[in-house]
Scaffold this active site. Structure first.
Site, PDB file in Angstrom:
ATOM      1  CE  LYS A 271      -9.153  -6.374 -39.145  1.00 49.77           C
ATOM      2  NZ  LYS A 271      -9.898  -7.228 -38.101  1.00 49.77           N
ATOM      3  CG  ASP A 276     -14.638  -8.551 -41.140  1.00 50.02           C
ATOM      4  OD1 ASP A 276     -14.738  -9.208 -42.054  1.00 50.02           O
ATOM      5  OD2 ASP A 276     -13.932  -8.605 -39.919  1.00 50.02           O
ATOM      6  CE  LYS A 283     -17.088  -8.853 -38.792  1.00 51.13           C
ATOM      7  NZ  LYS A 283     -16.446  -9.571 -37.532  1.00 51.13           N
ATOM      8  CG  ASP A 295     -12.117  -5.090 -38.857  1.00 53.05           C
ATOM      9  OD1 ASP A 295     -11.735  -4.590 -37.793  1.00 53.05           O
ATOM     10  OD2 ASP A 295     -12.261  -5.858 -39.590  1.00 53.05           O
ATOM     11  CG  ASP A 354     -15.427 -12.748 -38.905  1.00 54.21           C
ATOM     12  OD1 ASP A 354     -14.921 -11.541 -39.371  1.00 54.21           O
ATOM     13  OD2 ASP A 354     -15.907 -12.565 -38.049  1.00 54.21           O
ATOM     14  CD  GLU A 356     -10.889  -9.889 -41.021  1.00 51.57           C
ATOM     15  OE1 GLU A 356     -10.863  -8.638 -40.734  1.00 51.57           O
ATOM     16  OE2 GLU A 356     -11.437 -10.789 -40.478  1.00 51.57           O
ATOM     17  NE  ARG A 358      -6.473 -14.163 -36.401  1.00 49.77           N
ATOM     18  CZ  ARG A 358      -7.073 -14.670 -35.400  1.00 49.77           C
ATOM     19  NH1 ARG A 358      -6.627 -15.934 -34.932  1.00 49.77           N
ATOM     20  NH2 ARG A 358      -8.024 -14.031 -34.824  1.00 49.77           N
TER      21      ARG A 358
END
Length: 513
Positions: A271, A276, A283, A295, A354, A356, A358
């Site tokens: 990833k 993010d 968030k 992230d 959020d 995201e 995956r």
């Protein structure tokens, strides 16, 4: 200032190897603060010029993690605690060496007598000692005091420039090989820390691709970089959907390491969300936001690990996918209720932007299954739920193949990067069912780390697969020994240990990329 930031090097550790050597003690090593191991039992080394009672009176009882400066004949020396020598292992050596390096914080040249234990291999001890010293003294100098010049100023705590290990002549050869491996492991982990620490204005997806190309050119790896048009052609709707709200374009980076006569092939998926915000599912405005530059730690760990595979002589062929974008809210961002089409045709209803990571990884997992591979391992700062379940020092581990999971656990122990296996329980799979698409990207409010793993499992087919959720240990708020504050580079050394010792799981396909 943003333009100046963008022009700086986000991974200085890659260009800064440390001189490492191993030799017998000579009495004239010229170290300003040499490190001398002391156990809780046995004789106190004569080099310290002090007895055990005096050490205890000074508050030093030789536990692992203790280090204290003493003076003998006007020269300073560092007593380094190693605990019970009969129980000393590589993790203890790494901790002890880190304590020494921190105690000798003003020294660029570190000289340590290699700790000994009856069951301790000298190569493993030397590797751990070098890792501990290098990682304990890691710092990110890129943006420190750059002032009006746009370049970092000199000064402050020096970086380690040389490491010397002292050991018996009969152990020098084995220890030297371990020390060399430790320098490469430490350098890789430092690179991963550099990347994760870099501000998002410095390390965009495009810049990450440039870093990967630079690393590949220096290390002899193959690299392919896929821009938005190429991703559209491939049908990578997950990565493109997450990127939809961003002003910065996405990049998918595919790296390959192909040794002659490879013993197996592992595909890594990372990833790489460079920042993010949560997208439309923004968030909360708390301290979490400031850590979201990390992230992309999964992608950073893969890039850093692959950078040193040729130098380590790894016999496993490796393909790495780095899925890079940021996740931003805007008028073009993916909305809740939108449906994305993943590579291969699976449709996903997005009910939380959020969730995201995956989505970007699903495209790569499908691509990984489209060529022969013996195993797929993904690594991601994926869920806050895993952090809450396991805390900030342990990664979650899921997977479909018992033998592959065993190998990942063994690598975690060797690296002292702990993991804990969580259940890939199919009873929760129904919570990912959507009324309008093949899947939803989130399940219910409970078991969210399991939901994320079950989502990823939909895209790996029958290939042995392991998933590392490093949301907790990617960031260190309570530094100790070689775990410095901030981004940790967690997973880099774990992946290296896995790849160097990898064997095909039973029933896995053979062949290379």
């Amino acid at each position: 200032m943003v333009a100046a930031v963008r022009g700086l090097d986000p991974m200085p550790s890659w260009e800064r190897p440390v001189a490492v050597s191993v030799r017998p003690p000579s009495g004239g090593d010229g170290a300003m603060l040499p490190g001398v191991p002391v156990g809780v039992t046995g004789k106190v080394p004569a080099e310290l010029g002090i007895g055990r009672d005096a050490l205890r009176a000074a508050g030093f009882d030789a536990r692992v993690g203790q280090a204290m400066v003493l003076t003998r004949d006007g020269a300073p020396v560092v007593a380094v605690g190693i605990g019970d020598p009969a129980r000393l292992d590589a993790a203890g050596v790494r901790d002890a060496a880190a304590a020494y390096a921190r105690c000798a914080a003003t020294q660029e040249r570190l000289v340590l007598t290699l700790p000994q234990g009856p069951g301790l291999d000298p190569a493993a001890a030397a590797q751990a000692a070098v890792e501990g010293m290098l990682l304990a003294r890691y710092r990110y100098p890129v943006l420190k005091d750059i002032g009006k010049t746009g370049r970092p100023k000199r000064g402050g705590q020096p970086l380690v420039g040389e490491v010397v290990l002292l050991t018996a002549a009969r152990q020098v050869r084995a220890a030297a090989e371990g020390a060399r491996r430790g320098e490469l492991f430490g350098r890789a982990a430092a690179m991963a820390r550099d990347l994760a620490t870099s501000p998002p204005s410095l390390l965009t997806a495009v810049r990450m691709a440039e870093c990967a190309a630079r690393v590949a050119n220096g290390a002899g790896l193959e690299t392919e970089i896929f821009d938005r048009d190429a991703l559209l052609e491939l049908g990578c709707g997950g990565l493109l959907g997450v990127n939809a709200g961003s002003a910065d374009p996405p990049r998918m980076i595919r790296m390959r390491y192909r040794p002659e006569h490879a013993d197996g092939h592992v595909t890594l998926v990372g990833k790489g969300v460079m920042y993010d915000s949560g997208g439309i599912s923004l968030k909360p405005a708390d301290a979490v936001h400031a850590t979201m530059k990390n992230d992309m730690s999964g992608a950073g760990a893969i890039l850093a690990a692959m950078a040193v595979l040729p130098a380590l002589g790894c016999r496993t062929a490796v393909t790495g996918y780095l899925m890079c974008t940021d996740n931003m809210p805007s008028g073009t961002a993916t909305k809740l209720g939108d449906v994305l089409t993943i590579r291969g045709g699976t449709t996903v209803e997005v009910l939380n932007t959020d969730a995201e990571g995956r989505l970007v990884m699903a495209d790569a997992l499908v691509l990984a299954t489209e060529e022969q591979t013996d195993a797929i391992v993904d690594i991601a700062t994926l869920t806050g739920a895993c952090l809450r379940a396991l805390g900030a020092e342990v990664a979650g581990l899921f997977g479909t193949d018992r033998e592959l999971l065993r190998q990942v656990c063994a690598a975690a122990v060797a690296a002292d990067e702990p993991v804990w296996q969580l259940p890939l329980d199919r009873r929760y799979r129904g919570e990912l069912e959507s009324e309008v698409a093949d899947l939803k990207n989130v399940g219910g409010p409970n078991g969210m780390a399991i939901h994320a793993a079950l989502f990823l499992a939909e895209f790996v087919g029958d290939v042995p697969w392991a998933h590392l959720d490093i949301a907790g240990p990617a960031q260190c708020e309570n530094p100790r020994l070689w775990r410095t504050p901030g981004c940790t580079g967690f997973g880099t050394r774990l992946l290296l240990e896995l790849l160097l010792s990898f064997t095909r799981p039973g029933g896995a396909a053979s062949g290379g990329p």
